[in-house]
Structures are given as C-alpha cells and as structure tokens.
Design a protein around this motif. Structure first.
Motif, PDB file in Angstrom:
ATOM      1  N   PHE A  11       0.874  -1.177   0.000  1.00 29.73           N
ATOM      2  CA  PHE A  11       0.000   0.000   0.000  1.00 29.73           C
ATOM      3  C   PHE A  11       0.908   1.223   0.000  1.00 29.73           C
ATOM      4  O   PHE A  11       1.631   1.442   0.985  1.00 29.73           O
ATOM      5  CB  PHE A  11      -0.890   0.012   1.251  1.00 29.73           C
ATOM      6  N   ALA A  16       2.582  -4.767   3.009  1.00 31.76           N
ATOM      7  CA  ALA A  16       1.730  -5.372   4.047  1.00 31.76           C
ATOM      8  C   ALA A  16       1.861  -6.887   4.012  1.00 31.76           C
ATOM      9  O   ALA A  16       1.813  -7.549   5.054  1.00 31.76           O
ATOM     10  CB  ALA A  16       0.282  -4.959   3.837  1.00 31.76           C
ATOM     11  N   ASN A  36      -0.448  -7.933  15.676  1.00 39.73           N
ATOM     12  CA  ASN A  36      -1.257  -6.914  14.994  1.00 39.73           C
ATOM     13  C   ASN A  36      -0.460  -6.325  13.846  1.00 39.73           C
ATOM     14  O   ASN A  36       0.724  -6.027  13.996  1.00 39.73           O
ATOM     15  CB  ASN A  36      -1.628  -5.769  15.959  1.00 39.73           C
ATOM     16  N   GLY A  37      -1.123  -6.177  12.700  1.00 40.45           N
ATOM     17  CA  GLY A  37      -0.469  -5.562  11.549  1.00 40.45           C
ATOM     18  C   GLY A  37       0.428  -6.509  10.775  1.00 40.45           C
ATOM     19  O   GLY A  37       1.133  -6.093   9.851  1.00 40.45           O
ATOM     20  N   ALA A  38       0.400  -7.808  11.121  1.00 40.85           N
ATOM     21  CA  ALA A  38       1.282  -8.778  10.446  1.00 40.85           C
ATOM     22  C   ALA A  38       0.877  -9.016   8.997  1.00 40.85           C
ATOM     23  O   ALA A  38       1.676  -9.506   8.199  1.00 40.85           O
ATOM     24  CB  ALA A  38       1.273 -10.106  11.203  1.00 40.85           C
ATOM     25  N   GLY A  39      -0.389  -8.718   8.663  1.00 36.05           N
ATOM     26  CA  GLY A  39      -0.839  -8.899   7.285  1.00 36.05           C
ATOM     27  C   GLY A  39      -1.867 -10.018   7.114  1.00 36.05           C
ATOM     28  O   GLY A  39      -2.172 -10.414   5.989  1.00 36.05           O
ATOM     29  N   LYS A  40      -2.443 -10.498   8.221  1.00 35.28           N
ATOM     30  CA  LYS A  40      -3.376 -11.635   8.165  1.00 35.28           C
ATOM     31  C   LYS A  40      -4.642 -11.280   7.378  1.00 35.28           C
ATOM     32  O   LYS A  40      -5.046 -12.007   6.466  1.00 35.28           O
ATOM     33  CB  LYS A  40      -3.744 -12.090   9.596  1.00 35.28           C
ATOM     34  N   THR A  41      -5.262 -10.153   7.744  1.00 36.04           N
ATOM     35  CA  THR A  41      -6.490  -9.751   7.049  1.00 36.04           C
ATOM     36  C   THR A  41      -6.200  -9.434   5.586  1.00 36.04           C
ATOM     37  O   THR A  41      -6.973  -9.792   4.692  1.00 36.04           O
ATOM     38  CB  THR A  41      -7.132  -8.534   7.757  1.00 36.04           C
ATOM     39  N   THR A  42      -5.063  -8.794   5.347  1.00 34.60           N
ATOM     40  CA  THR A  42      -4.697  -8.484   3.957  1.00 34.60           C
ATOM     41  C   THR A  42      -4.536  -9.773   3.153  1.00 34.60           C
ATOM     42  O   THR A  42      -5.011  -9.872   2.019  1.00 34.60           O
ATOM     43  CB  THR A  42      -3.388  -7.651   3.919  1.00 34.60           C
ATOM     44  N   GLN A  83     -13.401  -9.488  10.110  1.00 34.38           N
ATOM     45  CA  GLN A  83     -12.923  -9.122  11.442  1.00 34.38           C
ATOM     46  C   GLN A  83     -13.910  -8.153  12.095  1.00 34.38           C
ATOM     47  O   GLN A  83     -14.223  -8.260  13.269  1.00 34.38           O
ATOM     48  CB  GLN A  83     -11.538  -8.463  11.295  1.00 34.38           C
ATOM     49  N   HIS A 201      -6.121 -14.221  17.607  1.00 31.93           N
ATOM     50  CA  HIS A 201      -5.092 -13.841  18.585  1.00 31.93           C
ATOM     51  C   HIS A 201      -5.147 -14.731  19.824  1.00 31.93           C
ATOM     52  O   HIS A 201      -4.185 -14.779  20.587  1.00 31.93           O
ATOM     53  CB  HIS A 201      -5.265 -12.377  19.000  1.00 31.93           C
TER      54      HIS A 201
HETATM   55  N1  LIG Z   1      -6.066  -0.566   2.676  1.00 35.46           N
HETATM   56  C1  LIG Z   1      -4.919  -0.324   3.313  1.00 35.46           C
HETATM   57  N2  LIG Z   1      -4.196   0.789   3.054  1.00 35.46           N
HETATM   58  C2  LIG Z   1      -3.021   1.034   3.695  1.00 35.46           C
HETATM   59  N3  LIG Z   1      -2.484   0.201   4.614  1.00 35.46           N
HETATM   60  C3  LIG Z   1      -3.160  -0.915   4.909  1.00 35.46           C
HETATM   61  C4  LIG Z   1      -4.401  -1.238   4.292  1.00 35.46           C
HETATM   62  N4  LIG Z   1      -4.842  -2.433   4.787  1.00 35.46           N
HETATM   63  C5  LIG Z   1      -3.908  -2.820   5.666  1.00 35.46           C
HETATM   64  N5  LIG Z   1      -2.906  -1.913   5.754  1.00 35.46           N
HETATM   65  C6  LIG Z   1      -1.715  -2.023   6.578  1.00 35.46           C
HETATM   66  O1  LIG Z   1      -1.122  -3.279   6.300  1.00 35.46           O
HETATM   67  C7  LIG Z   1      -0.628  -3.883   7.500  1.00 35.46           C
HETATM   68  C8  LIG Z   1      -1.265  -5.245   7.677  1.00 35.46           C
HETATM   69  O2  LIG Z   1      -2.626  -5.031   8.043  1.00 35.46           O
HETATM   70  P1  LIG Z   1      -3.619  -6.223   8.325  1.00 35.46           P
HETATM   71  O3  LIG Z   1      -4.939  -5.619   8.643  1.00 35.46           O
HETATM   72  O4  LIG Z   1      -3.552  -7.188   7.212  1.00 35.46           O
HETATM   73  O5  LIG Z   1      -2.960  -6.872   9.633  1.00 35.46           O
HETATM   74  P2  LIG Z   1      -3.535  -8.007  10.579  1.00 35.46           P
HETATM   75  O6  LIG Z   1      -2.466  -9.040  10.717  1.00 35.46           O
HETATM   76  O7  LIG Z   1      -4.862  -8.447  10.118  1.00 35.46           O
HETATM   77  O8  LIG Z   1      -3.652  -7.214  11.977  1.00 35.46           O
HETATM   78  P3  LIG Z   1      -4.719  -7.403  13.168  1.00 35.46           P
HETATM   79  O9  LIG Z   1      -4.257  -8.591  13.967  1.00 35.46           O
HETATM   80  O10 LIG Z   1      -4.574  -6.121  13.951  1.00 35.46           O
HETATM   81  O11 LIG Z   1      -6.076  -7.565  12.579  1.00 35.46           O
HETATM   82  C9  LIG Z   1      -0.918  -2.894   8.640  1.00 35.46           C
HETATM   83  O12 LIG Z   1       0.239  -2.119   8.873  1.00 35.46           O
HETATM   84  C10 LIG Z   1      -2.040  -2.038   8.075  1.00 35.46           C
HETATM   85  O13 LIG Z   1      -2.027  -0.750   8.636  1.00 35.46           O
END
Ligand SMILES: Nc1ncnc2c1ncn2[C@@H]1O[C@H](COP(=O)(O)OP(=O)(O)OP(=O)(O)O)[C@@H](O)[C@H]1O
Ligand SMILES: [Mg+2]
Length: 249
Positions: A11, A16, A36-42, A83, A201
């Motif tokens: 991004f 991510a 948190n922020g590891a990229g799981k949701t992405t 989520q 988590h």
């Molecule tokens: N649409 C977006 N635009 C910019 N940055 C993004 C976007 N989506 C995610 N990110 C960034 O990418 C990184 C991974 O985010 P993601 O939501 O995938 O993490 P996660 O592992 O699901 O975290 P959590 O456990 O908090 O849900 C984070 O730093 C987040 O801020």
C-alpha cells in the motif's frame, strides 16, 4: 485445496504482505497467527478477491484464482467472515441468512412468492447449525456482539461453501461465547466436512482447534507446520511469542 504462492501486496510502498506462502489440504483446520499488523487480514483479502496481489499466485483446487473478483471467488465455494462484523442490522437474523442463501442460488424476492416462503429449509438448517434458531426473528442490530459474530458465520454458510475463511471469529466474545464458537468451528469441520482457514489472537483457541498453523510476521510467512513444531520454533518464539519457552508435547 488452497495454495498461496509468494503473494505480495503493498500500500503506497508499504509491504503489508511480502512473499507469503500458505497451503491448506481438503478437510483441514488451519490457523494463521501473527502480531497486529502482520498482514493476516490483507492475506485473506488477497485470497477472497477483495484485493489483487502485486505478485504471486493463489490456486484453489489447482485452478488459478489470482485476482478474481469476490463474487467469482464465492462461486468457487469459498466464503468468509470479517474481522469487523458485517451484517444487515435492520434485517432479522433469519432474513440476513435468507438473503445470503438466495444470492447463492441467484434468486430474488418477487411479486408471486412471499419472501417468508423462500429457501426456508436451508435457512433454518444453517440457523440450527450455528445455534441461532431461537433468535431467528430478532432484529440483527439487537443481538449481542457474540451472536452477531455467529450470525456472520451463518451468512458465510449461506454461500454453501466448501472452504470457509474466518477472520478473528471470537474477537470480543465472552469466555462462554468463545467456547460455543470453538464447538461450532469443530462441528463445521467434523459434521459438514468444511475446510477451514482462520486467524486468531487467542492462542488457546488456536492450539485447541488448528491442525496446522502458519505464522506471519511483518507480512512474511515464518513457518507453516503442526502446532507442536510451531510451539517449538525458536524464530516464532523470538518474533512472536516474546522469546518465552512454550514448547510442550
Ligand atoms: N487498505 C490499506 N491501506 C493502507 N495500509 C493498509 C491497508 N490495509 C492494511 N494496511 C496495513 O497493512 C498492514 C497489515 O494489516 P492487516 O490488517 O492485514 O494486519 P492483521 O495481521 O490483520 O492485523 P490485526 O491482527 O490487527 O487484525 C498494517 O500495517 C495495516 O495498517
Ligand atoms: Mg486483521
């Protein structure tokens, strides 16, 4: 059943997800864990077509589904929950699931069939499976947080999936709700034969139900292996579990 090969997503220059790899066999329950922020949701968004990867491929049953839009991914019988709870708040519990079943069957309400008679059996079966049948006539906005999360799983089941992806299914749930949700996930796997990929988590939950675990740190896959291998992995302990010894067989 699912194979993610070296998938990358950035991004505005921020990586991510970086060369992430994942494989899930038919019938397995696999967890993705990471801070948190590891990229799981992405990663889940890349699998389900909400985002397109910059690089890498996603295969489902050996078919390349990389970059397909979400409705095409749904047609492959991959469903997901989010989520952040994502239900129609003004519809009843029954109607939320009914809409999902109808859209999977490509049916809509029409002038000649009263809506309350459409796909009733399928909808009732799903509500029975998730334990929400007694609340079927409640307005969804009035449900407890835990019940709304269960409703989201029910909506995902309305898509008649073979492969179910759950993004933090127990987040914000009470201990009793969490234990109900664990039973539900096991039952979806054992009785309905669904293949399940989830991120969470709550490590107790992860170790209780996952057959294998993939660990993500800063967008990258560190390891994907059995629970015990992951527990004993030094890199995981250092990067994710705070360096403490958690290995036990
Ligand atoms: N649409 C977006 N635009 C910019 N940055 C993004 C976007 N989506 C995610 N990110 C960034 O990418 C990184 C991974 O985010 P993601 O939501 O995938 O993490 P996660 O592992 O699901 O975290 P959590 O456990 O908090 O849900 C984070 O730093 C987040 O801020
Ligand atoms: Mg997330």
């Amino acid at each position: 059943m699912l194979r993610v090969e070296s998938v990358t997503k950035s991004f505005s220059g921020f990586m991510a997800v970086k060369n992430a790899n994942l494989d899930v066999q038919q019938g397995e329950i696999v967890a993705v864990i990471g801070p948190n922020g590891a990229g799981k949701t992405t990663l889940f968004n890349l699998i389900t077509g909400i985002l397109k990867p910059d690089n890498g491929r996603v295969f489902f049953k050996d078919e390349d589904i990389t970059g397909l839009p979400p409705y095409e991914v749904c047609k492959k019988r991959i469903s997901r929950s989010f989520q952040i709870v994502n239900v129609f708040p003004r519809l009843t519990v029954f109607e939320n699931v009914q809409v999902s079943v109808l859209s999977q069957k490509k049916k809509t309400w029409n002038l000649f069939t009263p809506s309350n008679r459409l796909v009733v059996e399928e909808t009732v079966e799903i509500l029975n499976n998730v334990g929400l049948i007694d609340k079927k006539d409640r307005t969804s906005a009035l449900l407890s947080h835990g019940d709304r999360k269960l409703l989201e799983i029910a909506i995902a089941l309305g898509g008649n999936p073979e492969f179910l992806i759950l993004d933090e299914p127990t987040a914000g749930m009470s201990p009793e709700e969490t234990s109900r949700c664990i039973d539900l996930i096991k039952q979806l796997s054992d009785k309905l034969g669904l293949t399940i990929l989830f991120c969470e988590h709550d490590m107790e939950l992860v170790f209780a139900i996952a057959q294998r675990i993939m660990v993500m740190v800063r967008g990258t896959t560190i390891i994907q292996d059995t629970c015990n291998e992951v527990r004993c992995c030094k890199e995981v302990q250092d990067a994710y579990l705070g360096g403490s010894e958690v290995c036990s067989v």
